[in-house]
Design an enzyme around this catalytic site. Structure first.
Site, PDB file in Angstrom:
ATOM      1  N   ASN A  42       5.648   5.736   6.608  1.00 33.20           N
ATOM      2  CA  ASN A  42       6.410   5.400   5.408  1.00 33.20           C
ATOM      3  C   ASN A  42       6.873   6.722   4.828  1.00 33.20           C
ATOM      4  O   ASN A  42       6.102   7.457   4.214  1.00 33.20           O
ATOM      5  CB  ASN A  42       5.515   4.638   4.423  1.00 33.20           C
ATOM      6  CG  ASN A  42       6.266   4.221   3.174  1.00 33.20           C
ATOM      7  OD1 ASN A  42       7.448   4.556   3.004  1.00 33.20           O
ATOM      8  ND2 ASN A  42       5.590   3.507   2.297  1.00 33.20           N
ATOM      9  N   ARG A  94       8.521   1.911   8.045  1.00 26.54           N
ATOM     10  CA  ARG A  94       8.948   1.096   6.909  1.00 26.54           C
ATOM     11  C   ARG A  94      10.342   1.581   6.518  1.00 26.54           C
ATOM     12  O   ARG A  94      10.549   2.762   6.247  1.00 26.54           O
ATOM     13  CB  ARG A  94       7.989   1.306   5.739  1.00 26.54           C
ATOM     14  CG  ARG A  94       8.460   0.551   4.536  1.00 26.54           C
ATOM     15  CD  ARG A  94       7.613   0.810   3.327  1.00 26.54           C
ATOM     16  NE  ARG A  94       8.080  -0.036   2.241  1.00 26.54           N
ATOM     17  CZ  ARG A  94       7.823   0.198   0.966  1.00 26.54           C
ATOM     18  NH1 ARG A  94       7.089   1.227   0.628  1.00 26.54           N
ATOM     19  NH2 ARG A  94       8.274  -0.607   0.046  1.00 26.54           N
ATOM     20  N   HIS A 146      10.019  -5.477  -1.090  1.00 22.32           N
ATOM     21  CA  HIS A 146       8.596  -5.828  -0.884  1.00 22.32           C
ATOM     22  C   HIS A 146       8.454  -6.985   0.101  1.00 22.32           C
ATOM     23  O   HIS A 146       7.442  -7.692   0.094  1.00 22.32           O
ATOM     24  CB  HIS A 146       7.931  -6.288  -2.210  1.00 22.32           C
ATOM     25  CG  HIS A 146       7.674  -5.195  -3.190  1.00 22.32           C
ATOM     26  ND1 HIS A 146       7.660  -5.421  -4.549  1.00 22.32           N
ATOM     27  CD2 HIS A 146       7.385  -3.886  -3.023  1.00 22.32           C
ATOM     28  CE1 HIS A 146       7.390  -4.299  -5.182  1.00 22.32           C
ATOM     29  NE2 HIS A 146       7.218  -3.348  -4.274  1.00 22.32           N
ATOM     30  N   LEU A 159       2.265  -7.097  -7.658  1.00 20.29           N
ATOM     31  CA  LEU A 159       2.202  -6.302  -8.886  1.00 20.29           C
ATOM     32  C   LEU A 159       1.535  -4.967  -8.577  1.00 20.29           C
ATOM     33  O   LEU A 159       0.312  -4.881  -8.454  1.00 20.29           O
ATOM     34  CB  LEU A 159       1.397  -7.055  -9.960  1.00 20.29           C
ATOM     35  CG  LEU A 159       1.837  -8.497 -10.261  1.00 20.29           C
ATOM     36  CD1 LEU A 159       0.912  -9.138 -11.295  1.00 20.29           C
ATOM     37  CD2 LEU A 159       3.285  -8.531 -10.736  1.00 20.29           C
ATOM     38  N   ARG A 175       9.941   1.205 -14.250  1.00 16.63           N
ATOM     39  CA  ARG A 175      11.258   0.535 -14.198  1.00 16.63           C
ATOM     40  C   ARG A 175      11.324  -0.599 -15.212  1.00 16.63           C
ATOM     41  O   ARG A 175      10.340  -1.316 -15.389  1.00 16.63           O
ATOM     42  CB  ARG A 175      11.512  -0.032 -12.791  1.00 16.63           C
ATOM     43  CG  ARG A 175      11.837   1.033 -11.779  1.00 16.63           C
ATOM     44  CD  ARG A 175      11.931   0.459 -10.379  1.00 16.63           C
ATOM     45  NE  ARG A 175      10.944   1.068  -9.512  1.00 16.63           N
ATOM     46  CZ  ARG A 175      10.554   0.600  -8.340  1.00 16.63           C
ATOM     47  NH1 ARG A 175      11.106  -0.494  -7.854  1.00 16.63           N
ATOM     48  NH2 ARG A 175       9.643   1.211  -7.624  1.00 16.63           N
ATOM     49  N   GLY A 182      -1.581  -3.330  -6.233  1.00 19.64           N
ATOM     50  CA  GLY A 182      -2.688  -2.648  -6.923  1.00 19.64           C
ATOM     51  C   GLY A 182      -3.170  -3.387  -8.163  1.00 19.64           C
ATOM     52  O   GLY A 182      -4.379  -3.527  -8.389  1.00 19.64           O
ATOM     53  N   ILE A 183      -2.241  -3.882  -8.981  1.00 20.63           N
ATOM     54  CA  ILE A 183      -2.630  -4.592 -10.205  1.00 20.63           C
ATOM     55  C   ILE A 183      -3.059  -6.025  -9.870  1.00 20.63           C
ATOM     56  O   ILE A 183      -4.108  -6.502 -10.310  1.00 20.63           O
ATOM     57  CB  ILE A 183      -1.457  -4.611 -11.215  1.00 20.63           C
ATOM     58  CG1 ILE A 183      -1.033  -3.178 -11.568  1.00 20.63           C
ATOM     59  CG2 ILE A 183      -1.835  -5.380 -12.468  1.00 20.63           C
ATOM     60  CD1 ILE A 183       0.254  -3.067 -12.368  1.00 20.63           C
ATOM     61  N   GLY A 184      -2.261  -6.697  -9.064  1.00 23.52           N
ATOM     62  CA  GLY A 184      -2.548  -8.093  -8.724  1.00 23.52           C
ATOM     63  C   GLY A 184      -3.875  -8.266  -7.990  1.00 23.52           C
ATOM     64  O   GLY A 184      -4.565  -9.271  -8.149  1.00 23.52           O
ATOM     65  N   GLU A 187       0.812  -4.057   4.278  1.00 18.87           N
ATOM     66  CA  GLU A 187       2.134  -3.902   4.882  1.00 18.87           C
ATOM     67  C   GLU A 187       2.059  -3.141   6.205  1.00 18.87           C
ATOM     68  O   GLU A 187       2.785  -3.446   7.143  1.00 18.87           O
ATOM     69  CB  GLU A 187       3.062  -3.182   3.897  1.00 18.87           C
ATOM     70  CG  GLU A 187       3.346  -4.043   2.676  1.00 18.87           C
ATOM     71  CD  GLU A 187       3.912  -3.262   1.510  1.00 18.87           C
ATOM     72  OE1 GLU A 187       5.137  -3.160   1.415  1.00 18.87           O
ATOM     73  OE2 GLU A 187       3.125  -2.751   0.691  1.00 18.87           O
TER      74      GLU A 187
HETATM   75  P1  AMP Z   1       0.182   0.001  -6.002  1.00 12.72           P
HETATM   76  O1  AMP Z   1       1.592   0.472  -6.262  1.00 12.72           O
HETATM   77  O2  AMP Z   1       0.156  -1.325  -5.310  1.00 12.72           O
HETATM   78  O3  AMP Z   1      -0.691   1.034  -5.378  1.00 12.72           O
HETATM   79  O4  AMP Z   1      -0.464  -0.296  -7.462  1.00 12.72           O
HETATM   80  C1  AMP Z   1      -0.634   0.720  -8.420  1.00 12.72           C
HETATM   81  C2  AMP Z   1      -0.979   0.083  -9.755  1.00 12.72           C
HETATM   82  O5  AMP Z   1      -2.178  -0.708  -9.612  1.00 12.72           O
HETATM   83  C3  AMP Z   1      -1.234   1.111 -10.864  1.00 12.72           C
HETATM   84  O6  AMP Z   1      -0.628   0.678 -12.071  1.00 12.72           O
HETATM   85  C4  AMP Z   1      -2.762   1.062 -10.971  1.00 12.72           C
HETATM   86  O7  AMP Z   1      -3.217   1.452 -12.235  1.00 12.72           O
HETATM   87  C5  AMP Z   1      -3.009  -0.410 -10.736  1.00 12.72           C
HETATM   88  N1  AMP Z   1      -4.441  -0.669 -10.500  1.00 12.72           N
HETATM   89  C6  AMP Z   1      -5.215  -0.301  -9.459  1.00 12.72           C
HETATM   90  N2  AMP Z   1      -6.503  -0.676  -9.673  1.00 12.72           N
HETATM   91  C7  AMP Z   1      -6.537  -1.310 -10.874  1.00 12.72           C
HETATM   92  C8  AMP Z   1      -7.562  -1.922 -11.657  1.00 12.72           C
HETATM   93  N3  AMP Z   1      -8.826  -1.953 -11.240  1.00 12.72           N
HETATM   94  N4  AMP Z   1      -7.212  -2.469 -12.851  1.00 12.72           N
HETATM   95  C9  AMP Z   1      -5.940  -2.434 -13.267  1.00 12.72           C
HETATM   96  N5  AMP Z   1      -4.929  -1.873 -12.583  1.00 12.72           N
HETATM   97  C10 AMP Z   1      -5.222  -1.307 -11.414  1.00 12.72           C
END
Ligand code: AMP
Length: 414
Positions: A7, A99, A189, A218, A250, A341-343, A395
């Site tokens: 990537n 990717r 995505h 998310l 964004r 990461g958030i989801g 992914e």
């Molecule tokens: P990604 O782009 O998929 O790596 O996701 C990154 C996002 O996931 C960032 O905003 C991180 O703060 C969030 N994230 C990762 N772990 C947690 C957690 N335990 N609680 C809340 N947000 C998280």
């Protein structure tokens, strides 16, 4: 086959090596041999490296571009120091999977890279000027290093959404703009939405045709997808990854007239306005603090800051609005799937998004939701008609699998 998954970004190169073949895909026995990231290319770069077993390593080296970075990691993986016994020399890599962010209308599925495909990816640079040039550089660097006989495959973020019908992908602009410039919704995505849809149906023992879900990716970037009969019916990102949900930096959806208004009032050029919407907005813009959801949540707990609260509330409200819209678009769904990461990691965000959704038949099970952190789990209550799942995305695994399938001429599964 040992597939090197790449990537390639503007200053970073993420990589994984995944051992897989058609039997392993069928039996779910793919193996991740190592993974990592090169950050800060162009100067003294930092290389983070994690073998399948053993401690992680952090290295530094002056790496001027993606070619130098790729050369470095490939030689490192092949060396004794890496702890990857399956790869002893560069000839042990059997294929490269890339990717690629934008495949435009040309690429509806993953493609083996030859000169024609490379030209097609270059033709999409106009649609993704920040991303596709880096993807092209990654492909050329791999060709240079391994020679053109080593098969390379492009897996597009847009491809899964190529099934979206005209009524969902056309904007209500003069039609000639679509004809002349291909201005339309493409969605992104796609590899993530496709992967979690696949895991959902595996978990429930369903066929692709029985898969009717809303997926919410998310992460730093965020998008929703309405998936009916296993195919993308609509998605929140548009011609670029700026549209739709609130993201780390964004804005997501806004009144298009605001763009010119900001430019005039703030004396910004078109590209500066673009930068503001892409890099200074979203969670960062509202909170004035950070784009990182985890930090926002601990800040809210400690200081109950008003703008931090607002940022989280607006983020969750927008996601809920899309769920409502997609339930209407797809005549109801069977499940909501959270990823990214958030989801995957934030029970609090999931609970906020799903709050007051009883009208749609959705009840989260508080305990199951709280327990589901970074793992696959059903998080809705037993009596919930609309199910909810947390499913970590992967992914890279899908890119490795597509690479194998494309090279061996297996039909595209989804
Ligand atoms: P990604 O782009 O998929 O790596 O996701 C990154 C996002 O996931 C960032 O905003 C991180 O703060 C969030 N994230 C990762 N772990 C947690 C957690 N335990 N609680 C809340 N947000 C998280």
């Amino acid at each position: 086959m040992n597939v090197l998954v790449l990537n390639s970004g503007s200053s970073s190169l993420k990589f994984q090596v995944i051992a897989t073949d058609l039997d392993r895909i069928r039996e779910y026995k793919d193996e991740r041999l190592c993974w990592g990231e090169v950050e800060g290319m162009g100067g003294e770069a930092i290389i983070k490296f994690q073998p399948r077993s053993g401690p992680s390593k952090t290295l530094t080296a002056p790496l001027r571009d993606v070619g130098a970075a790729l050369d470095y990691i490939v030689r490192f993986i092949a060396s004794d120091r890496s702890g990857v016994p399956e790869i002893k020399h560069t000839g042990d890599f059997n294929a490269v999977g890339h990717r690629v962010v934008h495949g435009g209308e040309m690429f509806q599925e993953s493609a083996r890279i030859d000169d024609k495909v490379l030209k097609g990816i270059e033709d999409c640079i106009d649609l993704a000027p920040l991303h596709n040039p880096n993807n092209v550089k990654g492909i050329l660097a791999a060709r240079e290093l391994f020679g053109s006989d080593l098969p390379q495959v492009a897996v597009f973020d847009t491809a899964f959404h190529s099934s979206i019908p005209e009524q969902a992908y056309l904007y209500a602009l003069p039609y000639h703009l679509y004809r002349r410039h291909r201005i339309r919704r493409y969605g992104f995505h796609g590899t993530s939405h496709r992967y979690v849809a696949f895991r959902y149906r595996a978990l429930r023992g369903l066929t692709r045709e029985q898969t009717n879900i809303i997926t919410l990716h998310l992460g730093n970037g965020c998008s929703a997808a309405a998936i009916r009969a296993g195919r993308s019916l609509d998605t929140s990102m548009g011609m670029t990854p700026l549209e739709g949900l609130v993201m780390g930096t964004r804005s997501g959806d806004l009144d298009p007239a605001i763009v010119n208004f900001i430019a005039r009032k703030e004396g910004l050029s078109p590209s500066e306005t673009d930068t503001l919407l892409n890099t200074q907005s979203g969670l960062l813009g509202i909170s004035g603090l950070t784009n990182d959801m985890r930090e926002l949540q601990s800040e809210l707990k400690e200081h109950d800051d008003r703008r931090v609260r607002l940022a989280i509330e607006i983020f969750c409200y927008r996601a809920r609005k899309y769920i409502g819209a997609y339930l209407a678009c797809m005549d109801g769904a069977d499940a909501i799937v959270f990823t990214g990461g958030i989801g995957e990691n934030s029970p609090d965000v999931r609970a906020r998004i799903c709050a007051s959704m009883e009208w749609a038949g959705l009840h989260l099970d508080a305990q199951k939701n709280n327990d589901a952190i970074g793992r696959e789990a059903l998080i809705s209550a037993g009596d919930s008609k609309l199910l909810a799942y947390a499913i970590p995305t992967d992914e890279e695994l899908l890119i490795a699998r597509d690479t194998v399938r494309v090279i061996l001429g297996e039909p595209h599964p989804s």
